[in-house]
Design a protein around this motif. Sequence first.
Motif, mmCIF file in Angstrom:
data_model
loop_
_atom_site.group_PDB
_atom_site.id
_atom_site.type_symbol
_atom_site.label_atom_id
_atom_site.label_comp_id
_atom_site.label_asym_id
_atom_site.label_seq_id
_atom_site.Cartn_x
_atom_site.Cartn_y
_atom_site.Cartn_z
ATOM 1 N N UNK A 1 -29.184 -2.853 48.552
ATOM 2 C CA UNK A 1 -30.126 -2.787 49.663
ATOM 3 C C UNK A 1 -31.310 -1.900 49.335
ATOM 4 N N UNK A 2 -31.063 -0.833 48.605
ATOM 5 C CA UNK A 2 -32.156 0.072 48.258
ATOM 6 C C UNK A 2 -33.144 -0.642 47.341
ATOM 7 N N UNK A 3 -32.625 -1.372 46.405
ATOM 8 C CA UNK A 3 -33.533 -2.072 45.498
ATOM 9 C C UNK A 3 -34.305 -3.170 46.234
ATOM 10 N N UNK A 4 -33.607 -3.807 47.186
ATOM 11 C CA UNK A 4 -34.296 -4.817 47.990
ATOM 12 C C UNK A 4 -35.404 -4.205 48.806
ATOM 13 N N UNK A 5 -35.151 -3.046 49.413
ATOM 14 C CA UNK A 5 -36.146 -2.345 50.211
ATOM 15 C C UNK A 5 -37.299 -1.899 49.336
ATOM 16 N N UNK A 6 -36.937 -1.408 48.185
ATOM 17 C CA UNK A 6 -37.970 -0.937 47.270
ATOM 18 C C UNK A 6 -38.841 -2.106 46.803
ATOM 19 N N UNK A 8 -39.450 -4.929 48.425
ATOM 20 C CA UNK A 8 -40.325 -5.369 49.523
ATOM 21 C C UNK A 8 -41.468 -4.382 49.738
ATOM 22 N N UNK A 9 -41.214 -3.081 49.552
ATOM 23 C CA UNK A 9 -42.286 -2.090 49.696
ATOM 24 C C UNK A 9 -43.337 -2.265 48.592
ATOM 25 N N UNK A 10 -42.875 -2.531 47.383
ATOM 26 C CA UNK A 10 -43.809 -2.733 46.291
ATOM 27 C C UNK A 10 -44.672 -3.991 46.532
ATOM 28 N N UNK A 11 -44.025 -5.028 47.055
ATOM 29 C CA UNK A 11 -44.781 -6.248 47.338
ATOM 30 C C UNK A 11 -45.829 -5.989 48.410
ATOM 31 N N UNK A 12 -45.426 -5.247 49.470
ATOM 32 C CA UNK A 12 -46.376 -4.937 50.540
ATOM 33 C C UNK A 12 -47.531 -4.087 50.011
ATOM 34 N N UNK A 13 -47.198 -3.113 49.155
ATOM 35 C CA UNK A 13 -48.231 -2.260 48.588
ATOM 36 C C UNK A 13 -49.201 -3.085 47.718
ATOM 37 N N UNK A 14 -48.648 -3.958 46.900
ATOM 38 C CA UNK A 14 -49.490 -4.782 46.032
ATOM 39 C C UNK A 14 -50.383 -5.705 46.867
ATOM 40 N N UNK A 15 -49.819 -6.246 47.942
ATOM 41 C CA UNK A 15 -50.625 -7.125 48.787
ATOM 42 C C UNK A 15 -51.764 -6.361 49.455
ATOM 43 N N UNK A 16 -51.430 -5.103 49.948
ATOM 44 C CA UNK A 16 -52.482 -4.297 50.570
ATOM 45 C C UNK A 16 -53.582 -3.967 49.559
ATOM 46 N N UNK A 17 -53.207 -3.581 48.373
ATOM 47 C CA UNK A 17 -54.193 -3.217 47.370
ATOM 48 C C UNK A 17 -55.011 -4.452 46.944
ATOM 49 N N UNK A 18 -54.300 -5.549 46.742
ATOM 50 C CA UNK A 18 -54.991 -6.770 46.321
ATOM 51 C C UNK A 18 -55.949 -7.266 47.395
ATOM 52 N N UNK A 19 -55.544 -7.195 48.645
ATOM 53 C CA UNK A 19 -56.401 -7.656 49.736
ATOM 54 C C UNK A 19 -57.639 -6.792 49.828
#
Length: 172
Positions: A1-6, A8-19
């Motif tokens: 679960x921790x790796x899954x959470x991590x 998803x956080x990385x994906x959200x961060x990458x999307x925010x930065x990319x946007x």
Amino acid sequence: QVSRLRTSQLIMYAMRMGTRRFMQASKVYQQASPNTVALLSRRNHVYDKRNYVPEIDDYNAFPTARPWDHFTLRANQNRQRRFGQYFLWICTVYCFWAWFRFMVHRQRLNKIEKWDYQAKYWRDGYWVREFPEGLVMKEFSNGKVSLEPGQSERPGLAKRVLNKIFLVGVSY
């Protein structure tokens, strides 16, 4: 679960930065040229150069020239163009012929008609209409004889008035 959470956080961060970066890049790019779609779709070829203006047409999204219509395709056939040339020559020859008929032939016929008229109505220095009786021998009281144009009796006043009203008879 921790790796899954991590993850998803990385994906959200990458999307925010990319946007953010894409938004900034698009703002800079839009400031440089206002119409990005037209620049991307600019063509380097022209299939039909009728009515083609490169400064305008490469930035517009509509076609500049219609396809050839049936009338234009028929009018550009060799047979049609040959007929047009024949027609032009026929018109030129007809115009010259009409000019010749009017200026040369008709003038000659008018001259001949004038001769005929004179031969018919001109006698010895007078018009036949003036003296319908022609030349007559006149004998005077002293016995001398003269050849003169004949004159009929002048009509009475009533006949002269009627001739004037109905435009008949001779002018006295």
